[in-house]
Scaffold this motif. Sequence first.
Motif, PDB file in Angstrom:
ATOM      1  N   MET A   1       0.842   7.492  -6.357  1.00 19.21           N
ATOM      2  CA  MET A   1      -0.151   8.560  -6.348  1.00 19.21           C
ATOM      3  C   MET A   1       0.488   9.900  -6.012  1.00 19.21           C
ATOM      4  O   MET A   1       0.131  10.933  -6.593  1.00 19.21           O
ATOM      5  CB  MET A   1      -1.267   8.200  -5.375  1.00 19.21           C
ATOM      6  N   ALA A   2       1.458   9.902  -5.112  1.00 18.38           N
ATOM      7  CA  ALA A   2       2.142  11.145  -4.759  1.00 18.38           C
ATOM      8  C   ALA A   2       2.929  11.675  -5.955  1.00 18.38           C
ATOM      9  O   ALA A   2       2.925  12.889  -6.237  1.00 18.38           O
ATOM     10  CB  ALA A   2       3.062  10.913  -3.570  1.00 18.38           C
TER      11      ALA A   2
ATOM     12  N   PRO B   1      -7.051  10.062  -3.906  1.00 19.70           N
ATOM     13  CA  PRO B   1      -7.957   8.947  -4.199  1.00 19.70           C
ATOM     14  C   PRO B   1      -9.208   9.371  -4.965  1.00 19.70           C
ATOM     15  O   PRO B   1      -9.659   8.656  -5.866  1.00 19.70           O
ATOM     16  CB  PRO B   1      -8.300   8.402  -2.801  1.00 19.70           C
TER      17      PRO B   1
ATOM     18  N   ASP C   1       0.845   4.399  -2.583  1.00 12.72           N
ATOM     19  CA  ASP C   1       0.831   5.809  -2.175  1.00 12.72           C
ATOM     20  C   ASP C   1       1.945   6.587  -2.869  1.00 12.72           C
ATOM     21  O   ASP C   1       1.765   7.760  -3.237  1.00 12.72           O
ATOM     22  CB  ASP C   1       0.992   5.916  -0.658  1.00 12.72           C
TER      23      ASP C   1
ATOM     24  N   ARG D   1     -10.032   2.202  -0.011  1.00 12.88           N
ATOM     25  CA  ARG D   1      -9.468   3.462  -0.520  1.00 12.88           C
ATOM     26  C   ARG D   1     -10.325   4.099  -1.612  1.00 12.88           C
ATOM     27  O   ARG D   1     -10.419   5.327  -1.696  1.00 12.88           O
ATOM     28  CB  ARG D   1      -8.061   3.218  -1.070  1.00 12.88           C
TER      29      ARG D   1
ATOM     30  N   GLU E   1       0.832  -1.205   0.000  1.00 11.66           N
ATOM     31  CA  GLU E   1       0.000   0.000   0.000  1.00 11.66           C
ATOM     32  C   GLU E   1       0.867   1.256   0.000  1.00 11.66           C
ATOM     33  O   GLU E   1       0.524   2.267  -0.640  1.00 11.66           O
ATOM     34  CB  GLU E   1      -0.938  -0.013   1.200  1.00 11.66           C
ATOM     35  N   ALA E   2       1.996   1.201   0.692  1.00  9.53           N
ATOM     36  CA  ALA E   2       2.908   2.349   0.689  1.00  9.53           C
ATOM     37  C   ALA E   2       3.473   2.595  -0.711  1.00  9.53           C
ATOM     38  O   ALA E   2       3.667   3.752  -1.121  1.00  9.53           O
ATOM     39  CB  ALA E   2       4.045   2.124   1.682  1.00  9.53           C
TER      40      ALA E   2
END
Length: 433
Positions: A368-369, A375, A365, A400, A361-362
Amino acid sequence: MTSHATASALGLDFGTTNTVVALTDGQGGSQLVEYAGDDATGAVFRSALCFWEEERAWQGIAHEAGPWAITEYLQSPLDSRFVQSFKSVAASASFERALIFNKPYRFEDMGRLFLQRLVAHAGGRLDTLPQRVIVGRPVEYAGARPDPVLARQRYDAMLAAFGTEIIYVHEPLGAAHSYSARLTEPATILVADFGGGTTDFSIVRVAAPGAPRRCVPLASSGIGIAGDRFDYRIIDRLVLPLLGKGGLYRSFDKLLEIPGGHFRDFADWSRLALMRNRRTMAELARLQRDAVDPEPIGRMIALIEHEQGFPLYDAVGKLKRALSSESQAEFRFSGEGVDIAATVRRADFETWIADDLRRIEAAMDAAMARAGAAPESIDRVFLTGGSSLIPAIGAMFERRFGAERIATGGELTSIAHGLALIGAEDDPGEWAA
């Protein structure tokens, strides 16, 4: 079914567990290559090799690949070497070569042999290869300290005879192209590819049908955790305690815990078959001699000597598949003095892989960053790869993004389809990794 003669490009999804090939069809689409013969499993070709000694073969060692490798192994397990998940060592500087019947094989040697047999079993569809080959590669390679430059060198050597224009593309971008064909309006999509060795993410902006450039990549990320790591967790909990993990051995006047190196190798599908060599077996024999309880180490030796890697892999796979649809399932394995029958709850399995899921999941992230995407700005989430079927993974995305935005399908074939579509573009190099 389109013949190979009309294909302008080929998409190659060389996976840790399975390999899939697609050819362009000349009409803006792509078709999977299916394999011929009694042992064929459709378009999915297991990423595995089997070696055995044969006087008439080149240098006295014959080989098979894919489902035919499994058949050869099952016919004579004690006289063969079954190697799977070898893609996992592509970026590993610590892996130089494997000794199989005292002959050294580098990664690229195994890769070339694998591709030769894949072509041979394709029923003539790959006898004339397109010049342009789009090869999927992970965003991040598997391994403790993966070296992408080394992996590229090894891939280049493996593919030297497979095409004259080789273009490497991140695997989730191939899946994005495949999924975008379903969309009828613009969207920002997150593609999550759960393979055997790595989990990769790409965020892609998809334009309306008919746009000059349908897909625009925004960001990618990946991590060397996926299906094989989940298998490791099962082996670690259910099998390794019976093989001496956590036990003690005598060193002069001290009692020390047995080192974990051999246990890590045993639970790694890319290394288990390679443990059957003179040096490793001698080390295990010395460890058995010095162990406070020698019997568990004796079980490990027996499993390695009797080539029990594939039956063990098969038992783990059956458990994972069962837990994808049931709240609990039976793990059963019996071989060479190791008999295990355990009821495993899905909740227990999810606990075992919880840290892995947090790291996955990190990585999502991070993608996405990099894309500057929240989201709520993601219109669709496309999950692909065999491990995407694990309920805990689906639940992570539902939390999410909501279930209504999640799409699945073509878990084993979407990447190859999309890679071939990229190959049909005027400038596929725009997608090069």
